[in-house]
Scaffold this active site. Structure first.
Site, PDB file in Angstrom:
ATOM      1  N   GLY A 239       0.759  -1.250   0.000  1.00 11.91           N
ATOM      2  CA  GLY A 239       0.000   0.000   0.000  1.00 11.91           C
ATOM      3  C   GLY A 239       0.783   1.290   0.000  1.00 11.91           C
ATOM      4  CD  GLU A 286       0.619  -9.105   1.804  1.00 14.08           C
ATOM      5  OE1 GLU A 286      -0.323  -8.449   1.312  1.00 14.08           O
ATOM      6  OE2 GLU A 286       0.434 -10.053   2.580  1.00 14.08           O
ATOM      7  NE  ARG A 289      -0.027   2.276  -6.065  1.00 12.72           N
ATOM      8  CZ  ARG A 289      -1.176   2.269  -6.757  1.00 12.72           C
ATOM      9  NH1 ARG A 289      -1.254   2.899  -7.892  1.00 12.72           N
ATOM     10  NH2 ARG A 289      -2.238   1.655  -6.277  1.00 12.72           N
ATOM     11  NE  ARG A 325      -2.925   3.073 -11.222  1.00 12.41           N
ATOM     12  CZ  ARG A 325      -2.963   4.278 -10.754  1.00 12.41           C
ATOM     13  NH1 ARG A 325      -2.530   5.291 -11.480  1.00 12.41           N
ATOM     14  NH2 ARG A 325      -3.407   4.519  -9.553  1.00 12.41           N
ATOM     15  CE1 TYR A 329      -8.767   1.451  -9.358  1.00  6.84           C
ATOM     16  CE2 TYR A 329      -6.950   1.655 -10.896  1.00  6.84           C
ATOM     17  CZ  TYR A 329      -7.804   0.872 -10.151  1.00  6.84           C
ATOM     18  OH  TYR A 329      -7.674  -0.487 -10.206  1.00  6.84           O
ATOM     19  CB  CYS A 356     -15.329   3.133 -29.727  1.00  8.22           C
ATOM     20  SG  CYS A 356     -14.521   3.160 -31.323  1.00  8.22           S
TER      21      CYS A 356
HETATM   22  N1  LLP Z   1      -1.450  -7.037  -0.613  1.00  7.87           N
HETATM   23  C1  LLP Z   1      -2.750  -7.202  -0.917  1.00  7.87           C
HETATM   24  C2  LLP Z   1      -3.543  -8.179  -0.169  1.00  7.87           C
HETATM   25  C3  LLP Z   1      -3.327  -6.442  -1.946  1.00  7.87           C
HETATM   26  O1  LLP Z   1      -4.621  -6.596  -2.226  1.00  7.87           O
HETATM   27  C4  LLP Z   1      -2.533  -5.507  -2.663  1.00  7.87           C
HETATM   28  C5  LLP Z   1      -3.106  -4.699  -3.734  1.00  7.87           C
HETATM   29  C6  LLP Z   1      -1.180  -5.392  -2.322  1.00  7.87           C
HETATM   30  C7  LLP Z   1      -0.669  -6.162  -1.285  1.00  7.87           C
HETATM   31  C8  LLP Z   1      -0.237  -4.465  -3.038  1.00  7.87           C
HETATM   32  O2  LLP Z   1      -0.595  -3.133  -2.902  1.00  7.87           O
HETATM   33  P1  LLP Z   1       0.414  -1.975  -3.386  1.00  7.87           P
HETATM   34  O3  LLP Z   1       1.658  -2.080  -2.537  1.00  7.87           O
HETATM   35  O4  LLP Z   1       0.723  -2.200  -4.807  1.00  7.87           O
HETATM   36  O5  LLP Z   1      -0.339  -0.737  -3.149  1.00  7.87           O
HETATM   37  N2  LLP Z   1      -5.193  -1.352  -9.555  1.00  7.87           N
HETATM   38  C9  LLP Z   1      -5.071  -0.366  -8.501  1.00  7.87           C
HETATM   39  C10 LLP Z   1      -4.427  -0.920  -7.261  1.00  7.87           C
HETATM   40  C11 LLP Z   1      -5.099  -2.180  -6.751  1.00  7.87           C
HETATM   41  C12 LLP Z   1      -4.405  -2.763  -5.541  1.00  7.87           C
HETATM   42  C13 LLP Z   1      -4.945  -4.108  -5.224  1.00  7.87           C
HETATM   43  N3  LLP Z   1      -4.333  -4.748  -4.103  1.00  7.87           N
HETATM   44  C14 LLP Z   1      -4.328   0.863  -9.058  1.00  7.87           C
HETATM   45  O6  LLP Z   1      -3.947   0.850 -10.213  1.00  7.87           O
HETATM   46  O7  LLP Z   1      -4.163   1.841  -8.345  1.00  7.87           O
END
Ligand code: LLP
Length: 429
Positions: A239, A286, A289, A325, A329, A356
């Site tokens: 996150g 985890e 991004r 994205r 979002y 389209c």
């Molecule tokens: N762990 C779990 C259980 C998750 O569901 C996610 C992301 C992560 C880790 C990794 O999160 P990060 O570190 O990448 O923020 N498509 C969206 C983001 C969806 C995230 C889904 N879960 C976007 O493009 O902003």
């Protein structure tokens, strides 16, 4: 740092001119920097060194096997959410014993496959799922390692579609119910090994407060579960957000976060480490991004300019099927020309794709370089949830992917062909 910078008036990724890649591979193409990926991974490892934490790369953010292989080579674990992602990790040479498997809708076939592959743990999202895993493990004559995902009901302060730690979200189990569920499982579900506790409150968080609030709230629960059931790990999810705006201005590339008033790796680590260290548990993070977001660029060509009554449109050869994205979002991605333009030559325009749909834009009402047909553009910070969310909508072949390493580069996914589009389809006889 991200390794995209202007050299002699041309945009480079590390020591490779993006124009060269576009000439050989065509556009649209995703280009990733190995140095940037590893830079973020190693900085995070270092910041969390007091915890000896495991960095489990969120496969969904960028799932090309070359990227997974790179992470595996540097000792990463993997956060997976489907049987397909587990398959990718194993094909990429990753250690399936370092996979934690989250997601609210695991199928029986996926659960069996994960047990066969000997994953580290299932992050379980409901009582019904605990029961299903217990039954499948029993039938296979094994014990399934499980952690329940706790929903701490904390406001993450991010886009509503990527907030996951509030009670109204479908993810995890309410904080108040967790202890009873572990007690029930210990008593009634003999084919489970209660191995850990997990949470993930959302994605693209730009403040440290929600992380701190969540770990402070959940740490005592983790301690109690360790005491009562001997759990061995606590995963605090991913996150950590990245900088999407002005990540490259006036020819400089800078550390993605150090110069910006955003959540930095150090701020994050300094906040959570003191709360987690005394637990004496194996800690897992985890990130997706944070590792790959700023490491990837979507290269695209301007096809046409259209000057309308209300707006100017720069029509490019990448669309919402390549990068969803902005449409989904309202995500902001900086878009810059590959051949450097004078700073005063900007125009206000929408940068739109060929799909389209009116939602098919990569930028709206943006001051952009006054590019013309044939000019190349780079859509920055597209490494995470870029290619991995792309589709064949409008029957557009998915783009190629390239990994740059110093002054060399490799094609890590070839562009799809029209034949690929109909692969597996058939007309009834
Ligand atoms: N762990 C779990 C259980 C998750 O569901 C996610 C992301 C992560 C880790 C990794 O999160 P990060 O570190 O990448 O923020 N498509 C969206 C983001 C969806 C995230 C889904 N879960 C976007 O493009 O902003």
């Amino acid at each position: 740092m991200h390794a995209f910078s202007y050299q002699h008036g041309e945009l480079y990724c590390e020591n490779v001119a993006l124009t060269n890649i576009a000439q050989e591979v065509g556009t649209p193409v995703y280009v990733y920097s190995k140095e940037t990926i590893l830079g973020h991974f190693l900085r995070l490892k270092e910041a969390l060194a007091p915890l000896n934490a495991e960095v489990a790369f969120a496969v969904k953010s960028c799932s090309n096997i070359a990227i997974l292989n790179l992470m595996a080579q540097h000792g990463a674990g993997f956060d997976i959410v489907s049987g397909g992602e587990l398959f990718r990790v194993s094909k990429a040479g990753g250690d399936t014993a370092k996979c934690t498997y989250a997601g609210v809708g695991k199928t029986p076939a996926e659960i069996r496959y994960a047990l066969e592959q000997g994953i580290y743990c299932f992050n379980v999202e409901s009582i019904a799922e605990l029961e299903a895993i217990n039954a499948i493990a029993g039938a296979m004559g094994v014990k399934a390692p499980v952690a329940v995902r706790v929903n701490p009901n904390v406001e993450a302060g991010t886009h509503k579609y990527i907030t996951t730690g509030k009670s109204e979200n479908k993810f995890g189990v309410d904080f108040e119910l967790i202890l009873d569920i572990y007690r029930m499982a210990a008593k009634d579900l003999p084919h489970l090994h209660l191995k850990g506790l997990q949470m993930h409150i959302g994605s693209q968080l730009t403040q440290v407060t929600p992380f701190l609030e969540a770990v402070k709230k959940v740490a005592p629960l983790a301690a109690q579960l360790k005491e009562e059931f001997g759990i061995e790990f606590f995963s605090i999810g991913g996150g950590v957000g990245i900088v999407y705006k002005e990540s490259l201005e006036s020819g400089e590339s800078k550390w993605w976060n150090d110069d910006c008033e955003q959540l930095t790796i150090d701020t994050y680590a300094k906040a959570v480490v003191p709360v987690l260290e005394p637990l004496g548990l194996h800690i897992i993070v985890e990130p997706g991004r944070l590792i790959v977001g700023n490491a990837g660029t979507l290269l695209t060509t301007c096809l046409y300019e259209k000057i309308g009554k209300a707006k100017t449109f720069k029509i490019i050869d990448a669309g919402m099927n390549d990068l969803i994205r902005p449409a989904l979002y309202e995500g902001h991605h900086q878009i810059i020309p590959v051949k450097e333009f004078p700073a005063d030559s900007k125009v206000q325009a929408d940068i739109v794709g060929p799909i389209c749909e009116s939602g098919d834009f990569l930028a709206q009402n943006r001051e952009v370089a006054d590019v013309k047909a044939g000019d190349l553009l780079a859509v920055l910070s597209a490494g995470a949830y870029g290619f991995s969310m792309s589709s064949n909508y409008n029957s557009r072949p998915m783009s190629a992917e390239v990994l740059v390493d110093g002054d060399t580069w490799s094609l890590i996914r070839k562009r799809q062909t029209w034949n690929d589009l109909i692969e597996g389809e058939s007309i009834p006889q």
